[in-house]
Design a protein around this motif. Sequence first.
Motif, PDB file in Angstrom:
ATOM      1  N   PRO A 118       0.831  -1.203   0.000  1.00  0.00           N
ATOM      2  CA  PRO A 118       0.000   0.000   0.000  1.00  0.00           C
ATOM      3  C   PRO A 118       0.862   1.249   0.000  1.00  0.00           C
ATOM      4  O   PRO A 118       2.086   1.186   0.185  1.00  0.00           O
ATOM      5  CB  PRO A 118      -0.787  -0.125   1.307  1.00  0.00           C
ATOM      6  CG  PRO A 118       0.137  -0.877   2.214  1.00  0.00           C
ATOM      7  CD  PRO A 118       0.850  -1.865   1.318  1.00  0.00           C
ATOM      8  N   ALA A 119       0.224   2.389  -0.203  1.00  0.00           N
ATOM      9  CA  ALA A 119       0.906   3.673  -0.083  1.00  0.00           C
ATOM     10  C   ALA A 119       1.192   3.955   1.389  1.00  0.00           C
ATOM     11  O   ALA A 119       0.708   3.256   2.286  1.00  0.00           O
ATOM     12  CB  ALA A 119       0.047   4.779  -0.684  1.00  0.00           C
ATOM     13  N   ALA A 120       1.986   4.994   1.648  1.00  0.00           N
ATOM     14  CA  ALA A 120       2.379   5.313   3.015  1.00  0.00           C
ATOM     15  C   ALA A 120       1.176   5.603   3.906  1.00  0.00           C
ATOM     16  O   ALA A 120       1.198   5.312   5.104  1.00  0.00           O
ATOM     17  CB  ALA A 120       3.334   6.499   3.017  1.00  0.00           C
ATOM     18  N   ASP A 121       0.112   6.163   3.317  1.00  0.00           N
ATOM     19  CA  ASP A 121      -1.070   6.501   4.121  1.00  0.00           C
ATOM     20  C   ASP A 121      -2.062   5.351   4.222  1.00  0.00           C
ATOM     21  O   ASP A 121      -3.161   5.515   4.743  1.00  0.00           O
ATOM     22  CB  ASP A 121      -1.759   7.739   3.553  1.00  0.00           C
ATOM     23  CG  ASP A 121      -2.322   7.517   2.148  1.00  0.00           C
ATOM     24  OD1 ASP A 121      -2.170   6.398   1.610  1.00  0.00           O
ATOM     25  OD2 ASP A 121      -2.897   8.464   1.589  1.00  0.00           O
ATOM     26  N   GLY A 122      -1.664   4.184   3.722  1.00  0.00           N
ATOM     27  CA  GLY A 122      -2.521   3.016   3.801  1.00  0.00           C
ATOM     28  C   GLY A 122      -3.397   2.787   2.591  1.00  0.00           C
ATOM     29  O   GLY A 122      -4.087   1.769   2.509  1.00  0.00           O
ATOM     30  N   PHE A 169      -2.586   3.062  -7.936  1.00  0.00           N
ATOM     31  CA  PHE A 169      -2.057   3.017  -9.294  1.00  0.00           C
ATOM     32  C   PHE A 169      -2.957   3.807 -10.241  1.00  0.00           C
ATOM     33  O   PHE A 169      -4.181   3.847 -10.079  1.00  0.00           O
ATOM     34  CB  PHE A 169      -1.940   1.574  -9.793  1.00  0.00           C
ATOM     35  CG  PHE A 169      -0.631   0.926  -9.459  1.00  0.00           C
ATOM     36  CD1 PHE A 169       0.398   0.885 -10.374  1.00  0.00           C
ATOM     37  CD2 PHE A 169      -0.426   0.354  -8.202  1.00  0.00           C
ATOM     38  CE1 PHE A 169       1.613   0.295 -10.071  1.00  0.00           C
ATOM     39  CE2 PHE A 169       0.783  -0.235  -7.883  1.00  0.00           C
ATOM     40  CZ  PHE A 169       1.810  -0.272  -8.821  1.00  0.00           C
ATOM     41  N   LEU A 170      -2.345   4.437 -11.251  1.00  0.00           N
ATOM     42  CA  LEU A 170      -3.109   5.127 -12.281  1.00  0.00           C
ATOM     43  C   LEU A 170      -3.954   4.129 -13.056  1.00  0.00           C
ATOM     44  O   LEU A 170      -3.649   2.926 -13.089  1.00  0.00           O
ATOM     45  CB  LEU A 170      -2.161   5.850 -13.240  1.00  0.00           C
ATOM     46  CG  LEU A 170      -1.264   6.938 -12.634  1.00  0.00           C
ATOM     47  CD1 LEU A 170      -0.303   7.460 -13.693  1.00  0.00           C
ATOM     48  CD2 LEU A 170      -2.109   8.074 -12.070  1.00  0.00           C
ATOM     49  N   GLU A 171      -4.997   4.622 -13.695  1.00  0.00           N
ATOM     50  CA  GLU A 171      -5.847   3.757 -14.505  1.00  0.00           C
ATOM     51  C   GLU A 171      -5.014   3.052 -15.567  1.00  0.00           C
ATOM     52  O   GLU A 171      -4.228   3.672 -16.273  1.00  0.00           O
ATOM     53  CB  GLU A 171      -6.949   4.582 -15.174  1.00  0.00           C
ATOM     54  CG  GLU A 171      -7.934   3.746 -15.972  1.00  0.00           C
ATOM     55  CD  GLU A 171      -9.052   4.572 -16.583  1.00  0.00           C
ATOM     56  OE1 GLU A 171      -9.859   3.988 -17.326  1.00  0.00           O
ATOM     57  OE2 GLU A 171      -9.111   5.786 -16.312  1.00  0.00           O
ATOM     58  N   GLY A 172      -5.170   1.746 -15.669  1.00  0.00           N
ATOM     59  CA  GLY A 172      -4.389   0.964 -16.619  1.00  0.00           C
ATOM     60  C   GLY A 172      -3.086   0.444 -16.050  1.00  0.00           C
ATOM     61  O   GLY A 172      -2.386  -0.333 -16.709  1.00  0.00           O
ATOM     62  N   PRO A 198       3.811   5.188 -12.088  1.00  0.00           N
ATOM     63  CA  PRO A 198       2.386   4.901 -12.275  1.00  0.00           C
ATOM     64  C   PRO A 198       1.570   4.909 -10.990  1.00  0.00           C
ATOM     65  O   PRO A 198       0.388   4.569 -11.028  1.00  0.00           O
ATOM     66  CB  PRO A 198       2.401   3.509 -12.902  1.00  0.00           C
ATOM     67  CG  PRO A 198       3.609   2.869 -12.324  1.00  0.00           C
ATOM     68  CD  PRO A 198       4.622   3.965 -12.166  1.00  0.00           C
ATOM     69  N   ARG A 199       2.183   5.264  -9.855  1.00  0.00           N
ATOM     70  CA  ARG A 199       1.452   5.366  -8.600  1.00  0.00           C
ATOM     71  C   ARG A 199       1.308   6.834  -8.210  1.00  0.00           C
ATOM     72  O   ARG A 199       2.261   7.605  -8.268  1.00  0.00           O
ATOM     73  CB  ARG A 199       2.160   4.604  -7.476  1.00  0.00           C
ATOM     74  CG  ARG A 199       2.164   3.106  -7.662  1.00  0.00           C
ATOM     75  CD  ARG A 199       2.717   2.385  -6.453  1.00  0.00           C
ATOM     76  NE  ARG A 199       1.784   2.416  -5.327  1.00  0.00           N
ATOM     77  CZ  ARG A 199       1.667   1.428  -4.431  1.00  0.00           C
ATOM     78  NH1 ARG A 199       2.410   0.334  -4.537  1.00  0.00           N
ATOM     79  NH2 ARG A 199       0.806   1.517  -3.441  1.00  0.00           N
ATOM     80  N   LYS A 200       0.111   7.212  -7.777  1.00  0.00           N
ATOM     81  CA  LYS A 200      -0.143   8.602  -7.396  1.00  0.00           C
ATOM     82  C   LYS A 200       0.732   9.021  -6.222  1.00  0.00           C
ATOM     83  O   LYS A 200       1.233  10.147  -6.176  1.00  0.00           O
ATOM     84  CB  LYS A 200      -1.615   8.784  -7.043  1.00  0.00           C
ATOM     85  CG  LYS A 200      -2.571   8.445  -8.172  1.00  0.00           C
ATOM     86  CD  LYS A 200      -4.005   8.284  -7.654  1.00  0.00           C
ATOM     87  CE  LYS A 200      -4.904   7.629  -8.689  1.00  0.00           C
ATOM     88  NZ  LYS A 200      -6.228   7.291  -8.127  1.00  0.00           N
ATOM     89  N   SER A 201       0.921   8.135  -5.272  1.00  0.00           N
ATOM     90  CA  SER A 201       1.677   8.487  -4.079  1.00  0.00           C
ATOM     91  C   SER A 201       3.177   8.612  -4.344  1.00  0.00           C
ATOM     92  O   SER A 201       3.923   9.089  -3.482  1.00  0.00           O
ATOM     93  CB  SER A 201       1.445   7.458  -2.971  1.00  0.00           C
ATOM     94  OG  SER A 201       1.899   6.177  -3.361  1.00  0.00           O
ATOM     95  N   SER A 202       3.632   8.200  -5.520  1.00  0.00           N
ATOM     96  CA  SER A 202       5.046   8.353  -5.871  1.00  0.00           C
ATOM     97  C   SER A 202       5.383   9.793  -6.247  1.00  0.00           C
ATOM     98  O   SER A 202       6.524  10.243  -6.060  1.00  0.00           O
ATOM     99  CB  SER A 202       5.410   7.442  -7.050  1.00  0.00           C
ATOM    100  OG  SER A 202       5.276   6.087  -6.727  1.00  0.00           O
TER     101      SER A 202
END
Length: 357
Positions: free
Chosen positions: A104-108, A115-118, A300-304
């Motif tokens: 998971p991302a750092a915030d859970g 992940f972005l769509e696709g 491709p991850r928003k939290s990145s």
Amino acid sequence: MKRTILICTALVSPSWAMAEGTVEVMSWGGAYSQSQIDAYNKPFEAETGIKVNMTDVDNPATPVKAQVQAGNVSTDVASIGYSDATRLCDEGMLQEIDPADLLPAADGTSAEEDFLEGGLSDCFVATDVYATIVAYDESRFPDNPPSSIADFFDVEAYPGKRGVLKEPRFNMEMALMADGVPADEVYEVLSTPEGLDRAFAKLDTIKPHAIFWDAGAQPPQLLADGEVVMTQAYNGRIFNAAVDEGKPFKIIWDGQIYEMEGWVMPIDGPNPENAMEYLKFSTSAESLARASMQISYGPPRKSSAPLVGNYKDTDIPMPPNLPTSPENMGNALAFDNDFWVDNMSQLNERFAAWLAS
């Protein structure tokens, strides 16, 4: 002063138990593989004790299929494009990957939501986002630089030769966007006879000014040699020419068409447990951010995104140079593989006829 951004993985990643053995990874070579070595392999080996052996080939999808068909699989994890991953998955050659098994991302936030769509499919986990864009030589337009996909087709306001990919993909989409079709409506329009006619009519406007290319190394060379003033290109090639070689090249992000590459796991790989540990580690938000600081492909991850700092050890910030940065996504188009699977044959024929006419 160089600005250094540190990623504190201890706060957001699990404690990796020291293990042993190897994981066999296949990738594309060059700067791309090197970015994976620095962002994934070295930290993974240090944290887990598992040795990463990397093999480079022209397109990992080809040997993966051959290994599975021969019943002699020596690859645990391979980097391939989304379309190849979909095809091999449909053919039963890849392991399915449960998004719930990813970190998971750092915030859970779950990986599936992060992940972005696709970015996730049955057998595929994305590692990077790259784009086909338009680039230009800024020394040729010092007073009024081009800024939109429409400018690529405007040879009156921006005279000079254009570098054009010698196939229908990307050309059809860019032609429609330049003709005023919003990115989110492009494939709907392109799916109609009228839309196809409209795209080819727009391409007609630059055909007399086109120099066609078919290999990724050609566009920056065409710009450098002064043969063209603007060209379609792959964003990573232009970034490298501008930053590493000091060329006066700029990217127009308007109308970019982005795609994803990522990891797959062939069935019956030799080290399945180590392979899954590697896949989880390398697709964490922190690992993907590290990779985007090595090469100009977006995570491709928003939290990145907020974790991405400067290019390697320089003072050049990477976020403005990534396809996924919010300021570059305003009129971005996600490449529709399904559309081209259904239409590639007939559009190849029509495009070849257009070239010959």
